[in-house]
Design a protein around this motif. Structure first.
Motif, PDB file in Angstrom:
ATOM      1  N   GLU A  46       0.842  -1.203   0.000  1.00  0.00           N
ATOM      2  CA  GLU A  46       0.000   0.000   0.000  1.00  0.00           C
ATOM      3  C   GLU A  46       0.874   1.249   0.000  1.00  0.00           C
ATOM      4  OE1 GLU A  46      -3.429   0.011   2.876  1.00  0.00           O
ATOM      5  OE2 GLU A  46      -2.246  -1.645   3.700  1.00  0.00           O
ATOM      6  N   GLY A  47       0.501   2.205  -0.796  1.00  0.00           N
ATOM      7  CA  GLY A  47       1.122   3.514  -0.723  1.00  0.00           C
ATOM      8  C   GLY A  47       0.378   4.353   0.296  1.00  0.00           C
ATOM      9  N   LEU A  48       1.111   4.909   1.254  1.00  0.00           N
ATOM     10  CA  LEU A  48       0.480   5.637   2.352  1.00  0.00           C
ATOM     11  C   LEU A  48       0.603   7.146   2.203  1.00  0.00           C
ATOM     12  CD1 LEU A  48       1.818   3.466   5.294  1.00  0.00           C
ATOM     13  CD2 LEU A  48      -0.425   3.304   4.184  1.00  0.00           C
ATOM     14  N   SER A  49       1.797   7.590   1.852  1.00  0.00           N
ATOM     15  CA  SER A  49       2.033   9.031   1.839  1.00  0.00           C
ATOM     16  C   SER A  49       3.266   9.323   1.003  1.00  0.00           C
ATOM     17  CB  SER A  49       2.241   9.526   3.283  1.00  0.00           C
ATOM     18  OG  SER A  49       2.409  10.924   3.322  1.00  0.00           O
ATOM     19  N   CYS A  50       3.345  10.567   0.563  1.00  0.00           N
ATOM     20  CA  CYS A  50       4.491  10.976  -0.238  1.00  0.00           C
ATOM     21  C   CYS A  50       4.731  12.467  -0.024  1.00  0.00           C
ATOM     22  CB  CYS A  50       4.218  10.688  -1.714  1.00  0.00           C
ATOM     23  SG  CYS A  50       5.571  11.066  -2.842  1.00  0.00           S
ATOM     24  N   ILE A  51       5.997  12.844  -0.067  1.00  0.00           N
ATOM     25  CA  ILE A  51       6.349  14.252  -0.039  1.00  0.00           C
ATOM     26  C   ILE A  51       7.239  14.530  -1.245  1.00  0.00           C
ATOM     27  CG2 ILE A  51       8.275  13.859   1.585  1.00  0.00           C
ATOM     28  CD1 ILE A  51       7.583  16.670   2.754  1.00  0.00           C
ATOM     29  N   SER A  52       6.866  15.513  -2.028  1.00  0.00           N
ATOM     30  CA  SER A  52       7.600  15.785  -3.255  1.00  0.00           C
ATOM     31  C   SER A  52       8.869  16.583  -2.969  1.00  0.00           C
ATOM     32  CB  SER A  52       6.701  16.560  -4.226  1.00  0.00           C
ATOM     33  OG  SER A  52       6.573  17.909  -3.807  1.00  0.00           O
ATOM     34  N   ALA A  53       9.669  16.763  -3.992  1.00  0.00           N
ATOM     35  CA  ALA A  53      10.893  17.558  -3.856  1.00  0.00           C
ATOM     36  C   ALA A  53      10.578  18.992  -3.446  1.00  0.00           C
ATOM     37  CB  ALA A  53      11.665  17.534  -5.166  1.00  0.00           C
ATOM     38  N   SER A 102       8.615  13.995  -8.091  1.00  0.00           N
ATOM     39  CA  SER A 102       7.170  14.154  -8.099  1.00  0.00           C
ATOM     40  C   SER A 102       6.484  13.006  -7.376  1.00  0.00           C
ATOM     41  CB  SER A 102       6.669  14.208  -9.541  1.00  0.00           C
ATOM     42  OG  SER A 102       5.257  14.174  -9.590  1.00  0.00           O
ATOM     43  N   CYS A 103       5.361  13.332  -6.742  1.00  0.00           N
ATOM     44  CA  CYS A 103       4.555  12.304  -6.082  1.00  0.00           C
ATOM     45  C   CYS A 103       3.377  11.857  -6.953  1.00  0.00           C
ATOM     46  CB  CYS A 103       4.026  12.802  -4.748  1.00  0.00           C
ATOM     47  SG  CYS A 103       5.287  12.880  -3.452  1.00  0.00           S
ATOM     48  N   VAL A 104       3.260  12.392  -8.132  1.00  0.00           N
ATOM     49  CA  VAL A 104       2.189  11.965  -9.012  1.00  0.00           C
ATOM     50  C   VAL A 104       2.418  10.494  -9.369  1.00  0.00           C
ATOM     51  CG1 VAL A 104       1.114  12.305 -11.264  1.00  0.00           C
ATOM     52  CG2 VAL A 104       1.875  14.279  -9.926  1.00  0.00           C
ATOM     53  N   ASN A 105       1.411   9.685  -9.128  1.00  0.00           N
ATOM     54  CA  ASN A 105       1.531   8.235  -9.346  1.00  0.00           C
ATOM     55  C   ASN A 105       2.740   7.661  -8.617  1.00  0.00           C
ATOM     56  OD1 ASN A 105      -0.749   8.075 -11.059  1.00  0.00           O
ATOM     57  ND2 ASN A 105       0.485   8.771 -12.783  1.00  0.00           N
ATOM     58  N   TYR A 106       2.963   8.118  -7.398  1.00  0.00           N
ATOM     59  CA  TYR A 106       4.185   7.732  -6.702  1.00  0.00           C
ATOM     60  C   TYR A 106       4.263   6.240  -6.440  1.00  0.00           C
ATOM     61  CZ  TYR A 106       1.611   7.570  -2.225  1.00  0.00           C
ATOM     62  OH  TYR A 106       0.735   7.269  -1.208  1.00  0.00           O
TER      63      TYR A 106
END
Length: 123
Positions: A46-53, A102-106
């Motif tokens: 599962e993908g939970l969270s992401c922080i972009s550059a 980028s976190c798009v479709n991370y």
């Protein structure tokens, strides 16, 4: 050599909190996007969270009320604060880096992975 090292997992009672850390090293230019994922045996990751550059944050809908992702650039570390933990939050938590920032479709866009840290939510 790119490395991601997770820490902070462990045993916690239901309702408790944990802060996971992801120490990132080896990137010579821009800080990558960092995502947090959970793996439970027999289930899809599962993908939970992401922080972009750029610092934009993303959360999965079912956890966003209880998770906070943050980054300390000076320490090259990304944190995942998890509150009000439930037994179903148990699993191996891994961080991953996406060099495009980028976190798009991370979920599909990560290039490097850590080994993970286990979280066990039980009484």
């Amino acid at each position: 050599q790119v490395q991601l090292v997770e820490s902070g997992g462990g045993l916690v009672q239901p309702g408790g909190s944990l802060r996971l850390s992801c120490k990132v090293s080896g990137f010579t230019s821009d800080f990558p996007a960092i995502g947090w994922f959970r793996q439970v045996p027999g289930k899809e990751r599962e993908g939970l969270s992401c922080i972009s550059a750029l610092g934009t944050t993303y959360y999965a809908d079912d956890v966003k009320a209880r998770l906070t992702i943050s980054r300390d650039n000076a320490k090259s570390t990304v944190y995942l604060q998890m509150d009000s933990l439930k037994p179903e939050d148990s699993g191996t938590y891994s961080c991953a880096a996406g060099v495009k920032g980028s976190c798009v479709n991370y979920y599909y866009g990560m290039d490097y992975w850590g080994n993970g840290t286990p979280v066990d939510v039980s009484s």
